[in-house]
Design a protein around this motif. Structure first.
Motif, PDB file in Angstrom:
ATOM      1  N   ILE A  11      -7.950  39.148  33.072  1.00  0.00           N
ATOM      2  CA  ILE A  11      -7.124  38.257  32.241  1.00  0.00           C
ATOM      3  C   ILE A  11      -7.243  36.825  32.778  1.00  0.00           C
ATOM      4  N   PRO A  12      -7.971  35.960  32.067  1.00  0.00           N
ATOM      5  CA  PRO A  12      -8.047  34.570  32.518  1.00  0.00           C
ATOM      6  C   PRO A  12      -6.774  33.801  32.154  1.00  0.00           C
ATOM      7  N   VAL A  13      -6.228  33.098  33.132  1.00  0.00           N
ATOM      8  CA  VAL A  13      -4.991  32.334  32.914  1.00  0.00           C
ATOM      9  C   VAL A  13      -5.114  30.954  33.572  1.00  0.00           C
ATOM     10  N   ALA A  14      -6.328  30.416  33.555  1.00  0.00           N
ATOM     11  CA  ALA A  14      -6.578  29.186  34.312  1.00  0.00           C
ATOM     12  C   ALA A  14      -6.766  27.959  33.432  1.00  0.00           C
ATOM     13  N   GLY A  15      -6.529  28.104  32.127  1.00  0.00           N
ATOM     14  CA  GLY A  15      -6.705  26.952  31.230  1.00  0.00           C
ATOM     15  C   GLY A  15      -5.652  25.884  31.523  1.00  0.00           C
ATOM     16  N   LEU A  16      -5.898  24.678  31.040  1.00  0.00           N
ATOM     17  CA  LEU A  16      -4.966  23.575  31.321  1.00  0.00           C
ATOM     18  C   LEU A  16      -3.756  23.581  30.393  1.00  0.00           C
ATOM     19  N   GLY A  17      -3.870  24.274  29.268  1.00  0.00           N
ATOM     20  CA  GLY A  17      -2.736  24.370  28.347  1.00  0.00           C
ATOM     21  C   GLY A  17      -2.281  23.028  27.815  1.00  0.00           C
ATOM     22  N   THR A  18      -3.242  22.164  27.479  1.00  0.00           N
ATOM     23  CA  THR A  18      -2.876  20.789  27.096  1.00  0.00           C
ATOM     24  C   THR A  18      -2.092  20.732  25.784  1.00  0.00           C
ATOM     25  N   ARG A  19      -2.258  21.740  24.920  1.00  0.00           N
ATOM     26  CA  ARG A  19      -1.529  21.707  23.641  1.00  0.00           C
ATOM     27  C   ARG A  19      -0.031  21.887  23.848  1.00  0.00           C
ATOM     28  N   PHE A  20       0.346  22.362  25.013  1.00  0.00           N
ATOM     29  CA  PHE A  20       1.763  22.647  25.259  1.00  0.00           C
ATOM     30  C   PHE A  20       2.390  21.696  26.279  1.00  0.00           C
ATOM     31  N   PRO A  28       1.814  27.519  34.218  1.00  0.00           N
ATOM     32  CA  PRO A  28       0.798  27.934  33.249  1.00  0.00           C
ATOM     33  C   PRO A  28       1.453  28.313  31.919  1.00  0.00           C
ATOM     34  N   LYS A  29       0.719  28.078  30.812  1.00  0.00           N
ATOM     35  CA  LYS A  29       1.305  28.402  29.492  1.00  0.00           C
ATOM     36  C   LYS A  29       1.604  29.891  29.375  1.00  0.00           C
ATOM     37  N   GLU A  30       0.891  30.714  30.147  1.00  0.00           N
ATOM     38  CA  GLU A  30       1.109  32.174  30.087  1.00  0.00           C
ATOM     39  C   GLU A  30       2.467  32.566  30.661  1.00  0.00           C
ATOM     40  N   MET A  31       3.178  31.613  31.312  1.00  0.00           N
ATOM     41  CA  MET A  31       4.527  31.911  31.824  1.00  0.00           C
ATOM     42  C   MET A  31       5.627  31.503  30.843  1.00  0.00           C
ATOM     43  N   ARG A 105      -9.321  32.799  42.168  1.00  0.00           N
ATOM     44  CA  ARG A 105      -9.160  31.419  41.711  1.00  0.00           C
ATOM     45  C   ARG A 105     -10.369  30.955  40.922  1.00  0.00           C
ATOM     46  N   GLN A 106     -10.125  30.210  39.864  1.00  0.00           N
ATOM     47  CA  GLN A 106     -11.258  29.625  39.140  1.00  0.00           C
ATOM     48  C   GLN A 106     -11.692  28.295  39.745  1.00  0.00           C
ATOM     49  N   GLY A 107     -10.788  27.598  40.433  1.00  0.00           N
ATOM     50  CA  GLY A 107     -11.137  26.241  40.886  1.00  0.00           C
ATOM     51  C   GLY A 107     -11.048  25.334  39.678  1.00  0.00           C
ATOM     52  N   ASP A 108     -12.118  24.616  39.389  1.00  0.00           N
ATOM     53  CA  ASP A 108     -12.086  23.747  38.201  1.00  0.00           C
ATOM     54  C   ASP A 108     -12.131  24.576  36.934  1.00  0.00           C
ATOM     55  N   PRO A 109     -11.299  24.234  35.936  1.00  0.00           N
ATOM     56  CA  PRO A 109     -11.367  24.973  34.671  1.00  0.00           C
ATOM     57  C   PRO A 109     -12.577  24.529  33.847  1.00  0.00           C
ATOM     58  N   ARG A 110     -13.712  25.177  34.102  1.00  0.00           N
ATOM     59  CA  ARG A 110     -14.959  24.759  33.439  1.00  0.00           C
ATOM     60  C   ARG A 110     -15.314  25.646  32.257  1.00  0.00           C
ATOM     61  N   GLY A 111     -14.283  26.228  31.637  1.00  0.00           N
ATOM     62  CA  GLY A 111     -14.508  27.009  30.421  1.00  0.00           C
ATOM     63  C   GLY A 111     -14.272  28.490  30.622  1.00  0.00           C
ATOM     64  N   LEU A 112     -14.082  29.180  29.495  1.00  0.00           N
ATOM     65  CA  LEU A 112     -13.780  30.609  29.541  1.00  0.00           C
ATOM     66  C   LEU A 112     -14.920  31.406  30.196  1.00  0.00           C
ATOM     67  N   GLY A 133      -5.159  35.486  28.260  1.00  0.00           N
ATOM     68  CA  GLY A 133      -3.769  35.540  28.707  1.00  0.00           C
ATOM     69  C   GLY A 133      -2.765  34.881  27.784  1.00  0.00           C
ATOM     70  N   ASP A 134      -3.243  34.105  26.801  1.00  0.00           N
ATOM     71  CA  ASP A 134      -2.292  33.447  25.889  1.00  0.00           C
ATOM     72  C   ASP A 134      -2.326  34.064  24.501  1.00  0.00           C
ATOM     73  N   ASP A 135      -3.114  35.116  24.327  1.00  0.00           N
ATOM     74  CA  ASP A 135      -3.276  35.763  23.023  1.00  0.00           C
ATOM     75  C   ASP A 135      -2.480  37.072  23.032  1.00  0.00           C
TER      76      ASP A 135
HETATM   77  P1  UTP Z   1      -7.874  27.971  25.690  1.00  0.00           P
HETATM   78  O1  UTP Z   1      -8.984  27.107  25.240  1.00  0.00           O
HETATM   79  O2  UTP Z   1      -6.893  28.448  24.690  1.00  0.00           O
HETATM   80  O3  UTP Z   1      -7.045  27.325  26.908  1.00  0.00           O
HETATM   81  O4  UTP Z   1      -8.491  29.187  26.504  1.00  0.00           O
HETATM   82  P2  UTP Z   1      -6.705  25.873  27.299  1.00  0.00           P
HETATM   83  O5  UTP Z   1      -7.953  25.093  27.555  1.00  0.00           O
HETATM   84  O6  UTP Z   1      -5.756  26.014  28.413  1.00  0.00           O
HETATM   85  O7  UTP Z   1      -5.937  25.334  26.002  1.00  0.00           O
HETATM   86  P3  UTP Z   1      -5.548  23.856  25.538  1.00  0.00           P
HETATM   87  O8  UTP Z   1      -6.435  23.616  24.354  1.00  0.00           O
HETATM   88  O9  UTP Z   1      -5.765  22.904  26.690  1.00  0.00           O
HETATM   89  O10 UTP Z   1      -4.106  23.946  25.139  1.00  0.00           O
HETATM   90  C1  UTP Z   1      -8.297  30.565  26.211  1.00  0.00           C
HETATM   91  C2  UTP Z   1      -7.950  31.351  27.459  1.00  0.00           C
HETATM   92  O11 UTP Z   1      -8.904  31.144  28.490  1.00  0.00           O
HETATM   93  C3  UTP Z   1      -8.293  30.660  29.665  1.00  0.00           C
HETATM   94  C4  UTP Z   1      -6.945  30.087  29.223  1.00  0.00           C
HETATM   95  O12 UTP Z   1      -5.969  30.184  30.252  1.00  0.00           O
HETATM   96  C5  UTP Z   1      -6.600  30.969  28.034  1.00  0.00           C
HETATM   97  O13 UTP Z   1      -5.954  32.162  28.438  1.00  0.00           O
HETATM   98  N1  UTP Z   1      -9.196  29.660  30.298  1.00  0.00           N
HETATM   99  C6  UTP Z   1      -9.745  28.660  29.564  1.00  0.00           C
HETATM  100  C7  UTP Z   1      -9.465  29.765  31.646  1.00  0.00           C
HETATM  101  O14 UTP Z   1      -8.964  30.680  32.342  1.00  0.00           O
HETATM  102  N2  UTP Z   1     -10.306  28.847  32.227  1.00  0.00           N
HETATM  103  C8  UTP Z   1     -10.866  27.839  31.516  1.00  0.00           C
HETATM  104  O15 UTP Z   1     -11.622  27.040  32.110  1.00  0.00           O
HETATM  105  C9  UTP Z   1     -10.575  27.742  30.149  1.00  0.00           C
END
Ligand code: UTP
Length: 297
Positions: A11-20, A28-31, A105-112, A133-135
């Protein structure tokens, strides 16, 4: 045991969650809670009810709240115990006892795709389930079990698809399919990440559930950064779809149930209401209020 029997979930939960933002500035948005449970707990519960007890979370900044949620809280437990509040104690313990949870840890969020690669050492040579993790899939509409069964019987990668309005396809990965959808399953021959409406090959969007073969890691390692400079899982899946001899092909399960993208504000509110109206404790009062509110707006 079949070679394609799955026991582990990622379960990846390392996104930045900028929409929120700003809610996701320090957590994290998953919390974020849907009623009284963080989003991530719904996702872990889904994995566990599909038989996957071993869960690896790929975490980013602010991971502490996440880890703490699935850990013991001795002081709180002792307090509730002393008061004889067994209902609340059970709720506190439920997330602790749910699964065997590991973290990387993912370190830098460089994409899914980059986040998924971080799971390579833990998964090794086995197929695995990937749950974003957000779906959140409504627990009343099972999907993952069907995907696991399909993987076990075919050995192919399986992704979840959902029909969306063509105006929305630019928000998703989009599937190119061959032949009819039979029993809710379709062959995927290619994929396009977030296409413009006029260029989209279909209205079948990829949603956040996958059952993948371990060969996907080798493909991800070779996948160059794509859209947005991020390593895209969709690009790696496209390679798998086009090279079935290398990594198994790709099948899609078309999901017709209720699904919430809780990383999106409007969808988050809809999820809260959909779940709340059927809750025993607040459902009836909420329904009544919603009728009154509907007359106000
Ligand atoms: P999203 O694209 O929805 O996450 O990634 P985000 O980048 O956090 O969203 P916004 O657009 O900035 O609001 C889908 C899933 O992949 C994870 C996110 O945590 C989410 O569960 N993800 C995404 C990572 O774990 N690492 C990444 O580098 C990017």
């Amino acid at each position: 045991m079949s070679q394609f029997k799955v026991t582990k979930a990622v379960i990846p939960v390392a996104g930045l969650g900028t929409r929120f933002l700003p809610a996701t500035k320090a957590m994290p948005k998953e919390m974020l809670p849907l009623i009284d449970k963080p989003v991530i707990q719904y996702v872990v519960e889904e994995a566990v009810s599909a038989g996957l007890q071993d869960v690896l979370m790929v975490t980013g900044r602010n991971k502490n709240t996440l880890e703490n949620h699935f850990d013991r809280v001795a002081e709180l437990e002792a307090n509730l115990e002393r008061k004889g509040d067994h209902d609340r104690l059970a709720k506190v313990m439920a997330s602790t006892d749910l699964a065997n949870i590991h973290y990387v840890r993912q370190g830098d969020p460089r994409g899914l795709g980059h986040a998924v690669l971080k799971a390579k050492a833990h998964i090794a040579e086995h197929s695995f389930a990937l749950l974003l993790g957000d779906d959140v899939m409504d627990a009343r509409d099972p999907l993952l079990t069907k995907m696991l069964e399909l993987h076990e019987s075919t050995g192919e990668n399986v992704i979840a698809l959902m029909e969306v309005d063509p105006s929305q396809i630019h928000l998703y990965g989009c599937a190119v399919t061959q032949g009819e959808v039979v029993d809710g399953v379709v062959r995927v021959t290619s994929l396009v990440e977030k296409p413009k409406t006029e260029e989209a090959p279909s209205n079948l969007a990829i949603i956040g559930r996958y059952v993948l073969r371990p060969e996907i890691f080798d493909i991800l390692e070779e996948t160059a950064p794509g859209r947005g400079g991020e390593i895209q899982l969709t690009d790696a899946l496209m390679t798998a779809a086009q090279n079935p001899d290398r990594a198994g092909g790709v099948l899609g399960v078309v999901f017709k149930g209720r699904r919430y993208d809780t990383g999106d504000k409007l969808d988050f509110i809809k999820a809260t209401l959909r779940i709340a109206v059927d809750r025993e404790d607040i459902g009836q009062d909420l329904r009544q209020w919603l009728h009154e509110f509907n007359n106000e707006i």
